[in-house]
Design a protein around this motif. Structure first.
Motif, PDB file in Angstrom:
ATOM      1  N   ASN A  28      -2.187  -5.324 -10.026  1.00 16.85           N
ATOM      2  CA  ASN A  28      -1.628  -6.644  -9.749  1.00 16.85           C
ATOM      3  C   ASN A  28      -0.316  -6.877 -10.496  1.00 16.85           C
ATOM      4  O   ASN A  28       0.607  -7.503  -9.973  1.00 16.85           O
ATOM      5  N   VAL A  29      -0.215  -6.359 -11.704  1.00 18.47           N
ATOM      6  CA  VAL A  29       1.023  -6.490 -12.469  1.00 18.47           C
ATOM      7  C   VAL A  29       2.128  -5.636 -11.840  1.00 18.47           C
ATOM      8  O   VAL A  29       3.276  -6.073 -11.737  1.00 18.47           O
ATOM      9  N   ALA A  32       3.367  -7.548  -8.910  1.00 18.17           N
ATOM     10  CA  ALA A  32       4.195  -8.675  -9.348  1.00 18.17           C
ATOM     11  C   ALA A  32       5.563  -8.186  -9.819  1.00 18.17           C
ATOM     12  O   ALA A  32       6.585  -8.821  -9.551  1.00 18.17           O
ATOM     13  N   GLY A  33       5.584  -7.048 -10.501  1.00 15.62           N
ATOM     14  CA  GLY A  33       6.856  -6.475 -10.945  1.00 15.62           C
ATOM     15  C   GLY A  33       7.740  -6.094  -9.778  1.00 15.62           C
ATOM     16  O   GLY A  33       8.938  -6.361  -9.774  1.00 15.62           O
ATOM     17  N   LYS A  34       7.141  -5.488  -8.769  1.00 10.87           N
ATOM     18  CA  LYS A  34       7.895  -5.094  -7.580  1.00 10.87           C
ATOM     19  C   LYS A  34       8.516  -6.324  -6.914  1.00 10.87           C
ATOM     20  O   LYS A  34       9.677  -6.303  -6.526  1.00 10.87           O
ATOM     21  N   GLU A  35       7.722  -7.396  -6.813  1.00 12.46           N
ATOM     22  CA  GLU A  35       8.214  -8.634  -6.211  1.00 12.46           C
ATOM     23  C   GLU A  35       9.360  -9.238  -7.017  1.00 12.46           C
ATOM     24  O   GLU A  35      10.225  -9.904  -6.470  1.00 12.46           O
ATOM     25  N   ASP A  41       5.950   0.538 -15.182  1.00 17.43           N
ATOM     26  CA  ASP A  41       5.024   1.659 -15.315  1.00 17.43           C
ATOM     27  C   ASP A  41       3.826   1.122 -16.073  1.00 17.43           C
ATOM     28  O   ASP A  41       3.964   0.615 -17.187  1.00 17.43           O
ATOM     29  N   VAL A  42       2.655   1.205 -15.464  1.00 18.14           N
ATOM     30  CA  VAL A  42       1.464   0.611 -16.044  1.00 18.14           C
ATOM     31  C   VAL A  42       0.359   1.647 -16.158  1.00 18.14           C
ATOM     32  O   VAL A  42       0.089   2.370 -15.209  1.00 18.14           O
ATOM     33  N   GLU A  43      -0.246   1.697 -17.331  1.00 22.48           N
ATOM     34  CA  GLU A  43      -1.430   2.525 -17.523  1.00 22.48           C
ATOM     35  C   GLU A  43      -2.558   1.629 -17.982  1.00 22.48           C
ATOM     36  O   GLU A  43      -2.338   0.695 -18.753  1.00 22.48           O
ATOM     37  N   ASP A  96      -4.536 -12.248 -12.774  1.00 26.38           N
ATOM     38  CA  ASP A  96      -3.277 -12.855 -12.365  1.00 26.38           C
ATOM     39  C   ASP A  96      -2.087 -11.993 -12.796  1.00 26.38           C
ATOM     40  O   ASP A  96      -1.578 -12.115 -13.910  1.00 26.38           O
ATOM     41  N   GLY A  97      -1.659 -11.114 -11.906  1.00 22.38           N
ATOM     42  CA  GLY A  97      -0.580 -10.179 -12.215  1.00 22.38           C
ATOM     43  C   GLY A  97       0.717 -10.855 -12.602  1.00 22.38           C
ATOM     44  O   GLY A  97       1.413 -10.406 -13.508  1.00 22.38           O
TER      45      GLY A  97
END
Length: 110
Positions: A28-29, A32-35, A41-43, A96-97
């Motif tokens: 979800n994050v 949200a980042g793309k938007e 980069d999420v791990e 909630d991203g």
């Protein structure tokens, strides 16, 4: 300049008990980042893997249910000079991203 270079870049690490909840939050994050045109980069990991993954991260966000481990988690994270915080219970429950991404950006002062 390419679109990729114009985007901001952030390396986040999400920590929860088993890694499952944080995997959904990570997705979800990233969305949200793309938007928001932020390359995230999420791990997502379990707290037992923290020491293996914290190096090189910009921010570590931790599930609220691990608050009781704050001292031991802080000891590990502080060795790598990475800021961290606990995700609010409300944002975590909602996965909630957008709010969690905003929290990470606030921690970084962006």
């Amino acid at each position: 300049m390419t679109e990729q270079r114009r985007k901001k870049r952030m390396n986040l690490l999400f920590v929860c008990g088993g890694g499952a909840s944080s995997s959904f939050i990570a997705q979800n994050v990233a969305k949200a980042g793309k938007e928001a045109s932020i390359d995230v980069d999420v791990e997502a990991i379990s707290e037992t893997e923290l020491e293996d993954y914290v190096d090189g991260k910009d921010v570590v966000l931790i599930g609220p249910h691990l608050k009781y481990l704050e001292d031991s988690l802080a000891e590990i994270i502080d060795e790598y000079d990475v800021p961290f915080d606990f995700i609010s219970e409300q944002d975590y429950a909602k996965m909630d991203g957008q709010s969690i991404l905003k929290q990470a950006l606030t921690i970084l002062g962006k």
